[in-house]
Design a protein around this motif. Sequence first.
Motif, PDB file in Angstrom:
ATOM      1  N   ALA A  41      -0.872  -2.104 -54.816  1.00  0.00           N
ATOM      2  CA  ALA A  41      -0.299  -0.787 -55.107  1.00  0.00           C
ATOM      3  C   ALA A  41      -0.748  -0.286 -56.474  1.00  0.00           C
ATOM      4  CB  ALA A  41       1.228  -0.857 -55.041  1.00  0.00           C
ATOM      5  N   ASN A  42      -0.872  -1.191 -57.438  1.00  0.00           N
ATOM      6  CA  ASN A  42      -1.372  -0.819 -58.762  1.00  0.00           C
ATOM      7  C   ASN A  42      -2.815  -0.326 -58.670  1.00  0.00           C
ATOM      8  OD1 ASN A  42      -1.378  -0.495 -61.512  1.00  0.00           O
ATOM      9  ND2 ASN A  42      -1.687  -2.655 -61.959  1.00  0.00           N
ATOM     10  N   PHE A  43      -3.609  -0.974 -57.859  1.00  0.00           N
ATOM     11  CA  PHE A  43      -5.001  -0.559 -57.654  1.00  0.00           C
ATOM     12  C   PHE A  43      -5.060   0.823 -57.017  1.00  0.00           C
ATOM     13  CE2 PHE A  43      -8.740  -0.424 -54.835  1.00  0.00           C
ATOM     14  CZ  PHE A  43      -9.730  -0.491 -55.795  1.00  0.00           C
ATOM     15  N   ILE A  44      -4.229   1.058 -56.016  1.00  0.00           N
ATOM     16  CA  ILE A  44      -4.192   2.357 -55.358  1.00  0.00           C
ATOM     17  C   ILE A  44      -3.727   3.438 -56.336  1.00  0.00           C
ATOM     18  CG2 ILE A  44      -3.079   3.700 -53.513  1.00  0.00           C
ATOM     19  CD1 ILE A  44      -5.181   1.705 -52.525  1.00  0.00           C
ATOM     20  N   ALA A  45      -2.769   3.100 -57.190  1.00  0.00           N
ATOM     21  CA  ALA A  45      -2.274   4.070 -58.171  1.00  0.00           C
ATOM     22  C   ALA A  45      -3.379   4.479 -59.145  1.00  0.00           C
ATOM     23  CB  ALA A  45      -1.086   3.497 -58.925  1.00  0.00           C
ATOM     24  N   CYS A  46      -4.275   3.562 -59.462  1.00  0.00           N
ATOM     25  CA  CYS A  46      -5.375   3.883 -60.379  1.00  0.00           C
ATOM     26  C   CYS A  46      -6.346   4.888 -59.768  1.00  0.00           C
ATOM     27  CB  CYS A  46      -6.117   2.614 -60.774  1.00  0.00           C
ATOM     28  SG  CYS A  46      -5.203   1.604 -61.945  1.00  0.00           S
ATOM     29  N   ILE A  47      -6.355   4.992 -58.454  1.00  0.00           N
ATOM     30  CA  ILE A  47      -7.217   5.970 -57.798  1.00  0.00           C
ATOM     31  C   ILE A  47      -6.675   7.385 -58.018  1.00  0.00           C
ATOM     32  CG2 ILE A  47      -8.030   6.787 -55.541  1.00  0.00           C
ATOM     33  CD1 ILE A  47      -8.064   3.857 -54.650  1.00  0.00           C
ATOM     34  N   TYR A  48      -5.357   7.531 -57.982  1.00  0.00           N
ATOM     35  CA  TYR A  48      -4.741   8.850 -58.022  1.00  0.00           C
ATOM     36  C   TYR A  48      -4.276   9.288 -59.409  1.00  0.00           C
ATOM     37  CZ  TYR A  48      -4.801   8.427 -52.996  1.00  0.00           C
ATOM     38  OH  TYR A  48      -5.208   8.274 -51.706  1.00  0.00           O
ATOM     39  N   ALA A  49      -4.171   8.373 -60.351  1.00  0.00           N
ATOM     40  CA  ALA A  49      -3.705   8.734 -61.694  1.00  0.00           C
ATOM     41  C   ALA A  49      -4.572   8.022 -62.726  1.00  0.00           C
ATOM     42  CB  ALA A  49      -2.247   8.324 -61.864  1.00  0.00           C
ATOM     43  N   PRO A  50      -4.656   8.566 -63.927  1.00  0.00           N
ATOM     44  CA  PRO A  50      -5.445   7.910 -64.976  1.00  0.00           C
ATOM     45  C   PRO A  50      -4.827   6.570 -65.381  1.00  0.00           C
ATOM     46  CG  PRO A  50      -4.598  10.048 -65.732  1.00  0.00           C
ATOM     47  CD  PRO A  50      -4.115   9.842 -64.347  1.00  0.00           C
ATOM     48  N   ALA A  51      -5.667   5.680 -65.830  1.00  0.00           N
ATOM     49  CA  ALA A  51      -5.209   4.343 -66.215  1.00  0.00           C
ATOM     50  C   ALA A  51      -4.220   4.381 -67.375  1.00  0.00           C
ATOM     51  CB  ALA A  51      -6.406   3.468 -66.571  1.00  0.00           C
ATOM     52  N   VAL A  52      -4.309   5.403 -68.223  1.00  0.00           N
ATOM     53  CA  VAL A  52      -3.397   5.496 -69.360  1.00  0.00           C
ATOM     54  C   VAL A  52      -1.963   5.721 -68.878  1.00  0.00           C
ATOM     55  CG1 VAL A  52      -3.639   7.969 -69.757  1.00  0.00           C
ATOM     56  CG2 VAL A  52      -3.159   6.466 -71.680  1.00  0.00           C
ATOM     57  N   LEU A  53      -1.781   6.207 -67.672  1.00  0.00           N
ATOM     58  CA  LEU A  53      -0.446   6.373 -67.107  1.00  0.00           C
ATOM     59  C   LEU A  53      -0.020   5.178 -66.264  1.00  0.00           C
ATOM     60  CD1 LEU A  53      -0.574  10.092 -65.942  1.00  0.00           C
ATOM     61  CD2 LEU A  53       0.498   9.165 -67.987  1.00  0.00           C
ATOM     62  N   VAL A  54      -0.947   4.610 -65.524  1.00  0.00           N
ATOM     63  CA  VAL A  54      -0.617   3.534 -64.586  1.00  0.00           C
ATOM     64  C   VAL A  54      -0.306   2.230 -65.313  1.00  0.00           C
ATOM     65  CG1 VAL A  54      -1.513   2.133 -62.685  1.00  0.00           C
ATOM     66  CG2 VAL A  54      -1.953   4.581 -62.743  1.00  0.00           C
ATOM     67  N   THR A  55      -1.052   1.899 -66.326  1.00  0.00           N
ATOM     68  CA  THR A  55      -0.886   0.619 -67.013  1.00  0.00           C
ATOM     69  C   THR A  55       0.478   0.456 -67.674  1.00  0.00           C
ATOM     70  OG1 THR A  55      -3.273   0.547 -67.351  1.00  0.00           O
ATOM     71  CG2 THR A  55      -1.941  -0.949 -68.667  1.00  0.00           C
ATOM     72  N   PRO A  56       0.973   1.431 -68.432  1.00  0.00           N
ATOM     73  CA  PRO A  56       2.319   1.251 -69.006  1.00  0.00           C
ATOM     74  C   PRO A  56       3.414   1.157 -67.951  1.00  0.00           C
ATOM     75  CG  PRO A  56       1.197   3.042 -70.098  1.00  0.00           C
ATOM     76  CD  PRO A  56       0.354   2.638 -68.948  1.00  0.00           C
ATOM     77  N   LEU A  57       3.252   1.879 -66.871  1.00  0.00           N
ATOM     78  CA  LEU A  57       4.255   1.805 -65.817  1.00  0.00           C
ATOM     79  C   LEU A  57       4.206   0.458 -65.103  1.00  0.00           C
ATOM     80  CD1 LEU A  57       3.995   5.412 -64.391  1.00  0.00           C
ATOM     81  CD2 LEU A  57       5.726   4.471 -65.917  1.00  0.00           C
ATOM     82  N   GLY A  58       3.029  -0.144 -65.063  1.00  0.00           N
ATOM     83  CA  GLY A  58       2.916  -1.493 -64.506  1.00  0.00           C
ATOM     84  C   GLY A  58       3.637  -2.519 -65.363  1.00  0.00           C
ATOM     85  N   ALA A  59       3.755  -2.244 -66.652  1.00  0.00           N
ATOM     86  CA  ALA A  59       4.481  -3.156 -67.544  1.00  0.00           C
ATOM     87  C   ALA A  59       5.973  -3.165 -67.252  1.00  0.00           C
ATOM     88  CB  ALA A  59       4.238  -2.755 -68.996  1.00  0.00           C
ATOM     89  N   LEU A  60       6.450  -2.159 -66.546  1.00  0.00           N
ATOM     90  CA  LEU A  60       7.860  -2.123 -66.194  1.00  0.00           C
ATOM     91  C   LEU A  60       8.232  -3.203 -65.184  1.00  0.00           C
ATOM     92  CD1 LEU A  60       8.439   1.728 -66.036  1.00  0.00           C
ATOM     93  CD2 LEU A  60       9.016   0.154 -67.881  1.00  0.00           C
ATOM     94  N   SER A  61       7.235  -3.850 -64.589  1.00  0.00           N
ATOM     95  CA  SER A  61       7.526  -4.966 -63.679  1.00  0.00           C
ATOM     96  C   SER A  61       8.188  -6.123 -64.427  1.00  0.00           C
ATOM     97  CB  SER A  61       6.250  -5.438 -63.000  1.00  0.00           C
ATOM     98  OG  SER A  61       5.363  -5.990 -63.948  1.00  0.00           O
ATOM     99  N   ILE A  62       7.965  -6.208 -65.726  1.00  0.00           N
ATOM    100  CA  ILE A  62       8.633  -7.227 -66.541  1.00  0.00           C
ATOM    101  C   ILE A  62      10.138  -7.011 -66.518  1.00  0.00           C
ATOM    102  CG2 ILE A  62       8.909  -8.092 -68.895  1.00  0.00           C
ATOM    103  CD1 ILE A  62       5.958  -7.299 -69.312  1.00  0.00           C
ATOM    104  N   ILE A  63      10.543  -5.756 -66.593  1.00  0.00           N
ATOM    105  CA  ILE A  63      11.967  -5.440 -66.584  1.00  0.00           C
ATOM    106  C   ILE A  63      12.574  -5.774 -65.228  1.00  0.00           C
ATOM    107  CG2 ILE A  63      13.633  -3.556 -66.776  1.00  0.00           C
ATOM    108  CD1 ILE A  63      11.618  -2.314 -68.749  1.00  0.00           C
ATOM    109  N   VAL A  64      11.871  -5.427 -64.168  1.00  0.00           N
ATOM    110  CA  VAL A  64      12.363  -5.740 -62.829  1.00  0.00           C
ATOM    111  C   VAL A  64      12.505  -7.245 -62.661  1.00  0.00           C
ATOM    112  CG1 VAL A  64      11.813  -5.595 -60.376  1.00  0.00           C
ATOM    113  CG2 VAL A  64      11.429  -3.630 -61.849  1.00  0.00           C
ATOM    114  N   SER A  65      11.537  -7.993 -63.143  1.00  0.00           N
ATOM    115  CA  SER A  65      11.608  -9.452 -63.047  1.00  0.00           C
ATOM    116  C   SER A  65      12.777 -10.012 -63.838  1.00  0.00           C
ATOM    117  CB  SER A  65      10.309 -10.082 -63.556  1.00  0.00           C
ATOM    118  OG  SER A  65       9.231  -9.671 -62.770  1.00  0.00           O
TER     119      SER A  65
END
Length: 80
Positions: free
Chosen positions: A10-34
């Motif tokens: 899903a992170n890979f697919i998100a990089c197709i539709y949005a710039p990496a500067v937006l996707v990468t910080p939101l991917g860090a939110l998985s730490i909070i979920v964990s």
Amino acid sequence: MIAVVVGEFANFIACIYAPAVLVTPLGALSIIVSAVLAHFLLSEKLRRMGILGCVLCIVGSTVIVLHASAEHSLSSVEEI
């Protein structure tokens, strides 16, 4: 393991539709979920420093997303 694979896909697919500067910080939110899931499902203690770390992740991700530069699409070969 399946959840990790699906999440990375899903992170890979998100990089197709949005710039990496937006996707990468939101991917860090998985730490909070964990951290939250470990607190509830595994009965781990979420102490002050853990809560502070979660809050800093949320604040940092929000600041980065709000201040990200706009990316425009390339429309011609000359622009490339």
